[in-house]
Design an enzyme around this catalytic site. Structure first.
Site, mmCIF file in Angstrom:
data_model
loop_
_atom_site.group_PDB
_atom_site.id
_atom_site.type_symbol
_atom_site.label_atom_id
_atom_site.label_comp_id
_atom_site.label_asym_id
_atom_site.label_seq_id
_atom_site.Cartn_x
_atom_site.Cartn_y
_atom_site.Cartn_z
ATOM 1 C CB CYS A 1 -0.854 -0.038 1.267
ATOM 2 S SG CYS A 1 -1.846 1.427 1.554
ATOM 3 C CB CYS B 1 -3.024 3.890 -5.503
ATOM 4 S SG CYS B 1 -4.296 3.022 -4.552
#
Ligand code: DGL
Length: 259
Positions: free
Chosen positions: A73, A183
């Site tokens: 992440c 992302c």
């Protein structure tokens, strides 16, 4: 210890794009994936909140015996990895937007970065962005709403097309030739991005580099799995299991668990 799982966490299903890269490079490794869907998205949370969630996720993976933690992440990496490394005595691999390869390859001297608010406002991201934005134009764009749609199973939807067209327009107006996906949810947008972007714009993400770094660290710590008879890939989520199941398209065990 070498047959202990690689622990991977994300706010939701995005980190499965990293899991897939890890599986391609390291098929004999056991893995344990944690999707903190209950708290997703992380992108609009404060640094302190992201850090607290990252600590909780790491503690969970360590309690399950993981030998290395992959922070799959960008938002958690850019806001918490320094503190995680200080706090836990276990190797960590993180992920950050791949500005460097884009900045070094651009011909038009303009690149676009699509990432969460948390990533784009982090100190770590700015350190890298500042390094390159002197010689080229770096157009940053917060992908507000994208993660929520993906987590809702609406990756291929008109709502998503609308968001992407809006977010990419300033980049195309600035004549970018590289788009950096900042992302881990965004690789799932590839079909739509290819539909919207002109052919000369190349798309970069850091998934493969993360898998390579995971392999390097396992080698350095002498942790590559040597007992390869029965490989297990386990998935835990504290949200609905359906979206995770759909995105994995494989014979994996997805368990619902409150943590
Ligand atoms: N997949 C994550 C990232 O790479 C988190 C997105 C979110 O939860 O907002 O940034």
């Amino acid at each position: 210890m070498s047959n202990a799982p690689i622990g991977i966490f994300d706010s939701g299903i995005g980190g499965t794009s990293i899991f897939k890269e890890i599986k391609t490079l390291l098929p004999y490794e056991n893995t344990l994936y944690l999707a903190d869907n209950f708290n997703a998205p992380y992108g609009n949370k404060s640094k302190d909140e992201i850090l607290a969630l990252s600590i909780k996720n790491t503690e969970f993976l360590i309690s399950k015996g993981c030998k290395i933690i992959v922070v799959a992440c960008n938002t958690a990496t850019t806001n918490a990895i320094k503190e995680l490394r200080e706090r836990f005595d276990i190797p960590f691999v993180g992920i950050e937007p791949a500005i460097k390869p884009a900045a070094l390859s651009t011909q038009t001297k303009a690149i676009g970065i699509l990432a969460t608010k948390g990533t784009l406002s982090s100190k770590l991201f700015h350190k890298s962005a500042d390094l390159y934005s002197q010689s080229i134009k770096v157009i940053e764009q917060v992908g507000e709403g994208i993660v929520a749609l993906i987590e809702d199973g609406k990756t291929d939807s008109e709502a998503m097309r609308g968001l992407l067209r809006t977010y990419l327009k300033p980049m195309l107006d600035a004549n970018i030739d590289y788009l950096v996906l900042g992302c881990t949810h965004y690789p799932y947008l590839m079909p739509l991005l290819l539909e919207i972007l002109p052919e000369h714009v190349k798309i970069i993400d850091s998934g493969e580099a993360v898998a390579r770094q995971t392999k390097t660290l396992l080698e350095q710590h002498d942790l590559l799995n040597r007992k390869i008879q029965k490989v297990e890939n386990v998935f835990y989520t504290n949200g609905p299991t359906t979206v995770l199941n759909d995105i994995l398209e494989g014979p994996y065990k997805v368990e619902h668990l409150m943590f």
